[in-house]
Design a protein around this motif. Structure first.
Motif, PDB file in Angstrom:
ATOM      1  N   MET A 170      35.026  34.644  51.260  1.00  0.00           N
ATOM      2  CA  MET A 170      33.840  34.651  50.418  1.00  0.00           C
ATOM      3  C   MET A 170      33.426  33.272  49.905  1.00  0.00           C
ATOM      4  O   MET A 170      32.507  33.170  49.074  1.00  0.00           O
ATOM      5  N   ASP A 171      34.055  32.208  50.393  1.00  0.00           N
ATOM      6  CA  ASP A 171      33.812  30.893  49.808  1.00  0.00           C
ATOM      7  C   ASP A 171      32.323  30.538  49.771  1.00  0.00           C
ATOM      8  O   ASP A 171      31.779  30.179  48.733  1.00  0.00           O
ATOM      9  N   GLU A 172      31.641  30.646  50.904  1.00  0.00           N
ATOM     10  CA  GLU A 172      30.226  30.280  50.940  1.00  0.00           C
ATOM     11  C   GLU A 172      29.374  31.275  50.175  1.00  0.00           C
ATOM     12  O   GLU A 172      28.389  30.904  49.510  1.00  0.00           O
ATOM     13  N   LEU A 173      29.734  32.536  50.243  1.00  0.00           N
ATOM     14  CA  LEU A 173      29.012  33.551  49.484  1.00  0.00           C
ATOM     15  C   LEU A 173      29.081  33.257  47.989  1.00  0.00           C
ATOM     16  O   LEU A 173      28.077  33.316  47.272  1.00  0.00           O
ATOM     17  N   ILE A 174      30.280  32.944  47.498  1.00  0.00           N
ATOM     18  CA  ILE A 174      30.456  32.678  46.069  1.00  0.00           C
ATOM     19  C   ILE A 174      29.739  31.402  45.656  1.00  0.00           C
ATOM     20  O   ILE A 174      29.044  31.365  44.635  1.00  0.00           O
ATOM     21  N   ARG A 175      29.881  30.349  46.441  1.00  0.00           N
ATOM     22  CA  ARG A 175      29.261  29.081  46.072  1.00  0.00           C
ATOM     23  C   ARG A 175      27.737  29.158  46.086  1.00  0.00           C
ATOM     24  O   ARG A 175      27.063  28.366  45.419  1.00  0.00           O
ATOM     25  N   THR A 176      27.193  30.118  46.841  1.00  0.00           N
ATOM     26  CA  THR A 176      25.739  30.221  46.950  1.00  0.00           C
ATOM     27  C   THR A 176      25.154  31.341  46.104  1.00  0.00           C
ATOM     28  O   THR A 176      24.079  31.180  45.515  1.00  0.00           O
ATOM     29  N   TYR A 177      25.854  32.477  46.000  1.00  0.00           N
ATOM     30  CA  TYR A 177      25.258  33.661  45.386  1.00  0.00           C
ATOM     31  C   TYR A 177      25.995  34.158  44.144  1.00  0.00           C
ATOM     32  O   TYR A 177      25.754  35.272  43.695  1.00  0.00           O
TER      33      TYR A 177
ATOM     34  N   LEU B  63      34.242  29.649  36.056  1.00  0.00           N
ATOM     35  CA  LEU B  63      35.291  28.779  36.584  1.00  0.00           C
ATOM     36  C   LEU B  63      35.149  27.355  36.065  1.00  0.00           C
ATOM     37  O   LEU B  63      36.139  26.706  35.707  1.00  0.00           O
ATOM     38  N   GLU B  64      33.916  26.867  36.026  1.00  0.00           N
ATOM     39  CA  GLU B  64      33.684  25.495  35.582  1.00  0.00           C
ATOM     40  C   GLU B  64      34.016  25.309  34.103  1.00  0.00           C
ATOM     41  O   GLU B  64      34.326  24.202  33.659  1.00  0.00           O
ATOM     42  N   GLY B  65      33.973  26.387  33.332  1.00  0.00           N
ATOM     43  CA  GLY B  65      34.227  26.287  31.904  1.00  0.00           C
ATOM     44  C   GLY B  65      35.684  26.365  31.515  1.00  0.00           C
ATOM     45  O   GLY B  65      36.033  26.213  30.339  1.00  0.00           O
ATOM     46  N   ASN B  66      36.578  26.597  32.495  1.00  0.00           N
ATOM     47  CA  ASN B  66      37.994  26.732  32.173  1.00  0.00           C
ATOM     48  C   ASN B  66      38.813  26.249  33.367  1.00  0.00           C
ATOM     49  O   ASN B  66      38.772  26.858  34.436  1.00  0.00           O
ATOM     50  N   GLU B  67      39.550  25.170  33.196  1.00  0.00           N
ATOM     51  CA  GLU B  67      40.297  24.582  34.303  1.00  0.00           C
ATOM     52  C   GLU B  67      41.355  25.538  34.851  1.00  0.00           C
ATOM     53  O   GLU B  67      41.602  25.591  36.066  1.00  0.00           O
ATOM     54  N   THR B  68      41.975  26.325  33.974  1.00  0.00           N
ATOM     55  CA  THR B  68      42.978  27.286  34.443  1.00  0.00           C
ATOM     56  C   THR B  68      42.319  28.376  35.268  1.00  0.00           C
ATOM     57  O   THR B  68      42.851  28.793  36.305  1.00  0.00           O
ATOM     58  N   PHE B  69      41.159  28.872  34.824  1.00  0.00           N
ATOM     59  CA  PHE B  69      40.427  29.852  35.623  1.00  0.00           C
ATOM     60  C   PHE B  69      40.138  29.287  37.019  1.00  0.00           C
ATOM     61  O   PHE B  69      40.319  29.965  38.031  1.00  0.00           O
ATOM     62  N   ARG B  70      39.652  28.047  37.047  1.00  0.00           N
ATOM     63  CA  ARG B  70      39.283  27.448  38.328  1.00  0.00           C
ATOM     64  C   ARG B  70      40.485  27.360  39.262  1.00  0.00           C
ATOM     65  O   ARG B  70      40.388  27.697  40.446  1.00  0.00           O
ATOM     66  N   LYS B  71      41.632  26.932  38.723  1.00  0.00           N
ATOM     67  CA  LYS B  71      42.821  26.810  39.568  1.00  0.00           C
ATOM     68  C   LYS B  71      43.310  28.169  40.048  1.00  0.00           C
ATOM     69  O   LYS B  71      43.686  28.343  41.206  1.00  0.00           O
ATOM     70  N   GLU B  72      43.331  29.151  39.140  1.00  0.00           N
ATOM     71  CA  GLU B  72      43.827  30.470  39.533  1.00  0.00           C
ATOM     72  C   GLU B  72      42.901  31.126  40.551  1.00  0.00           C
ATOM     73  O   GLU B  72      43.347  31.906  41.382  1.00  0.00           O
ATOM     74  N   GLY B  73      41.608  30.817  40.480  1.00  0.00           N
ATOM     75  CA  GLY B  73      40.653  31.440  41.382  1.00  0.00           C
ATOM     76  C   GLY B  73      40.427  30.674  42.669  1.00  0.00           C
ATOM     77  O   GLY B  73      39.564  31.036  43.464  1.00  0.00           O
ATOM     78  N   THR B  74      41.203  29.610  42.894  1.00  0.00           N
ATOM     79  CA  THR B  74      41.038  28.776  44.075  1.00  0.00           C
ATOM     80  C   THR B  74      42.242  28.930  44.996  1.00  0.00           C
ATOM     81  O   THR B  74      43.388  28.887  44.545  1.00  0.00           O
ATOM     82  N   ALA B  75      41.984  29.116  46.277  1.00  0.00           N
ATOM     83  CA  ALA B  75      43.067  29.174  47.250  1.00  0.00           C
ATOM     84  C   ALA B  75      43.612  27.774  47.495  1.00  0.00           C
ATOM     85  O   ALA B  75      42.968  26.769  47.159  1.00  0.00           O
ATOM     86  N   ASP B  76      44.787  27.689  48.089  1.00  0.00           N
ATOM     87  CA  ASP B  76      45.376  26.383  48.371  1.00  0.00           C
ATOM     88  C   ASP B  76      44.485  25.562  49.301  1.00  0.00           C
ATOM     89  O   ASP B  76      44.552  24.326  49.304  1.00  0.00           O
ATOM     90  N   SER B  77      43.658  26.234  50.083  1.00  0.00           N
ATOM     91  CA  SER B  77      42.731  25.553  50.983  1.00  0.00           C
ATOM     92  C   SER B  77      41.555  24.935  50.241  1.00  0.00           C
ATOM     93  O   SER B  77      40.769  24.186  50.815  1.00  0.00           O
ATOM     94  N   GLY B  78      41.430  25.267  48.937  1.00  0.00           N
ATOM     95  CA  GLY B  78      40.295  24.801  48.164  1.00  0.00           C
ATOM     96  C   GLY B  78      39.128  25.759  48.170  1.00  0.00           C
ATOM     97  O   GLY B  78      38.077  25.475  47.572  1.00  0.00           O
ATOM     98  N   GLU B  79      39.288  26.910  48.802  1.00  0.00           N
ATOM     99  CA  GLU B  79      38.201  27.880  48.939  1.00  0.00           C
ATOM    100  C   GLU B  79      38.257  28.947  47.846  1.00  0.00           C
ATOM    101  O   GLU B  79      39.324  29.261  47.321  1.00  0.00           O
ATOM    102  N   TYR B  80      37.102  29.506  47.537  1.00  0.00           N
ATOM    103  CA  TYR B  80      37.003  30.668  46.657  1.00  0.00           C
ATOM    104  C   TYR B  80      36.932  31.905  47.548  1.00  0.00           C
ATOM    105  O   TYR B  80      35.886  32.214  48.104  1.00  0.00           O
ATOM    106  N   MET B  81      38.033  32.593  47.682  1.00  0.00           N
ATOM    107  CA  MET B  81      38.104  33.687  48.645  1.00  0.00           C
ATOM    108  C   MET B  81      37.743  35.041  48.053  1.00  0.00           C
ATOM    109  O   MET B  81      37.552  36.016  48.771  1.00  0.00           O
ATOM    110  N   ALA B  82      37.680  35.131  46.717  1.00  0.00           N
ATOM    111  CA  ALA B  82      37.342  36.383  46.044  1.00  0.00           C
ATOM    112  C   ALA B  82      36.927  36.046  44.618  1.00  0.00           C
ATOM    113  O   ALA B  82      37.066  34.903  44.176  1.00  0.00           O
ATOM    114  N   LEU B  83      36.441  37.059  43.897  1.00  0.00           N
ATOM    115  CA  LEU B  83      36.089  36.875  42.490  1.00  0.00           C
ATOM    116  C   LEU B  83      37.217  37.437  41.635  1.00  0.00           C
ATOM    117  O   LEU B  83      37.511  38.642  41.697  1.00  0.00           O
ATOM    118  N   TYR B  84      37.836  36.583  40.842  1.00  0.00           N
ATOM    119  CA  TYR B  84      38.994  36.958  40.043  1.00  0.00           C
ATOM    120  C   TYR B  84      38.556  37.471  38.667  1.00  0.00           C
ATOM    121  O   TYR B  84      37.556  37.023  38.117  1.00  0.00           O
TER     122      TYR B  84
END
Length: 550
Positions: A148-155, A163-184
């Motif tokens: 869902m990386d492109e879907l999330i970044r666009t829609y 995610l941008e408002g909380n660094e821990t949220f951003r890290k937990e919601g990011t895969a090791d590849s750097g992608e957003y694969m789902a909505l946490y």
């Protein structure tokens, strides 16, 4: 065919072979790598641009349906989630119908595995993929879920803002590849709903101070026993059947799972450390002194509550609602003075700052992730529906319900539940009454708001005070929630399943004296090491390093 074979192999440990033999692909089973450009259905004409697209509502004209497969977090208390007014209001706003599909309570994992193996998927799966037989990356590789990386970044601009408002949220919601694969899903504050508690009325009756150190606890429990309380400290089985005296774990800078070594900062497995041994030694001392319930390993919720209600036990690591509220309400009819008070997490030396180490890691709750499947005909629409619940309006619907009916807004902007919820005319508890309107105690695709949670979970003043006491602790020793690399997940799970079972067995034996902490400890550690701990530790340390680099 390659993906189907991978899927069958990955689920082999969790399902019968006969179930896997019929594993077929869904309509989208060859689309595991598709993104927003190639998956948008006819109802959506926009294409991914790389810039967040703020949706215009309604998204459709009521002629579209998004199916969502998820656990019933209410354990059957809500017969149909479509009857919850928050979702009805959201459907009207979105112009999209949301159809919930829920496996039967008690067999969720088996039915989830069967659904995955069937090849017939809903549009969205909302699940804790960290605990499933296959994690997010594996399910994407197998053609079950979209990346869902492109879907999330666009829609999903609302989700991105969270995610941008909380660094821990951003890290937990990011895969090791750097992608957003789902909505946490998240909580806006550390999810503390249980902690050490003791009978305040008995402390007063026996002239005792609130215990702070382990020695204080020993003295208080001893006095309680001398005054006729058969086994002052008790505990019971968790939902997964495990049993732990969580009250003292943080005291000894350890965990019943992975934790950080207080000296080196490295990831270690708590149950084989010397700190854990010291923790067990204290519990064994209390057990030998008759201060611990001898049936602790067999107590279900009913048995534990009964002992705390009638005074056989007077202390434990108690939950705000299930224990403190329910027991107090039951016990106060014959004893108006009955009162539990939350205690600080015990320390070894007077003056130390209490520590709180979460057993499962992480300071913010992210127990589920919403992912769009390859069977979804309009992934953009599905993403926009999920994203709505991360907006202020959508999130308020899930956490508070309907303004004027379930909550009101004060002049200063704060919210409070109405009498219809807090003093329900039909005799429902607040936790029951709110389920007609919202789900503040349960996560969907949203951020659980602390203010709504606390109002719902703390109907007695002593509950609110207890939670504040438990949160007044050093949280810095907590590990983040980690995900082992996909290629290692199956090996890791098999190793840790065996180790966890053995550790639990020995935990009970060490406390009760069936095993000796001096004579048998080395053999215990060697056995755990021989079950593949070093391999699992390597996977966990690698996951920690990758998390730190996100």
């Amino acid at each position: 065919m390659k993906r189907k074979q991978f899927l069958s192999l990955a689920l082999a440990g969790a399902m019968a072979a006969s179930c896997l033999a019929g594993c077929g692909g869904s309509a989208g089973s060859e689309a595991g790598s598709q993104t927003a450009d190639s998956t948008a259905g006819a109802a959506t004409t926009e294409t991914a641009t790389g810039e967040p697209v703020q949706a215009s509502y309604p998204l459709a004209d009521g002629d579209k349906t998004i199916t969502v497969y998820m656990k019933d977090a209410t354990s059957g208390a809500v017969s149909d989630w479509n009857n919850i007014k928050a979702f009805q209001a959201a459907e009207e706003k979105l112009g999209v119908n949301i159809e919930f599909i829920m496996p039967a309570v008690g067999s969720e994992s088996d039915q989830f595995n069967l659904m995955i193996a069937s090849g017939e998927y809903p549009d969205v799966i909302l699940w804790d993929f960290r605990s499933s037989a296959m994690n997010l990356e594996q399910l994407v590789d197998a053609g079950v879920l979209l990346n869902m990386d492109e879907l999330i970044r666009t829609y999903a601009p609302n989700y991105l803002k969270v995610l941008e408002g909380n660094e821990t949220f951003r890290k937990e919601g990011t895969a090791d590849s750097g992608e957003y694969m789902a909505l946490y899903s998240f909580s806006d504050r550390a999810p503390v709903s249980s902690g050490p508690a003791i009978r305040a009325d008995l402390l007063k009756e026996y002239g005792l101070e609130m215990p702070a150190t382990v020695d204080d606890w020993t003295n208080v429990l001893t006095v309680m026993k001398e005054n006729g309380h058969a086994y002052p400290l008790t505990t019971g089985q968790n939902r997964d059947g495990s049993v732990w005296f969580e009250l003292l774990l943080s005291t000894y800078d350890t965990s019943n799972s992975w934790c950080l070594d207080p000296a080196t900062g490295e990831v270690v497995y708590g149950p084989v450390t010397e700190n854990f041994r010291s923790y067990l030694r204290q519990l064994n001392d209390w057990y030998n002194a008759g201060l611990i319930d001898p049936e602790f390993m067999a107590n279900d919720g009913t048995a534990m509550n009964a002992k705390l209600t009638d005074g056989r036990s007077v202390a434990g690591n108690l939950m705000l609602s299930y224990h403190i509220a329910n027991i107090t309400n039951a016990a106060r009819e014959p004893n108006p003075n009955f009162e539990f008070v939350g205690c600080p997490w015990p320390v070894l030396e007077e003056g130390e700052e209490p520590k709180l180490i979460f057993i499962n890691g992480g300071q913010y709750y992210s127990g589920s992730q919403a992912a769009v499947t390859t069977a979804c005909e309009d992934p953009v629409l599905a993403t926009q529906v999920l994203d709505y619940f991360y907006s202020e309006e959508g999130n308020d619907l899930l956490c508070w319900g309907i303004e004027g009916e379930s909550y009101t807004v004060n002049d200063d902007g704060t919210k409070q539940y109405t009498d219809n919820i807090m003093n329900n005319p039909d005799g429902k508890t607040p936790q029951e009454a709110i389920l007609e309107y919202a789900i503040p105690l349960y996560n969907f695709s949203d951020v659980i708001l602390n203010d709504s949670y606390v109002q719902m979970a703390t109907t007695l003043p002593e509950q609110a005070a207890a939670r504040d006491t438990w949160l007044d602790a050093d949280l810095s020793r907590n590990m983040p929630k980690l995900t082992v690399a996909s290629e290692n997940q199956n090996d890791y799970s098999m190793i840790m399943n065996d180790i966890t079972t053995y550790v639990q067995e020995m935990y009970i034996q060490f406390i009760t004296g069936q095993a000796d902490l001096d004579a048998d400890w080395e053999n215990y550690v060697n056995t755990v090491n021989g079950m593949g701990l070093e391999t699992a530790l390597g996977y966990e340390r690698e996951a920690y390093e990758l998390y730190q680099a996100r």
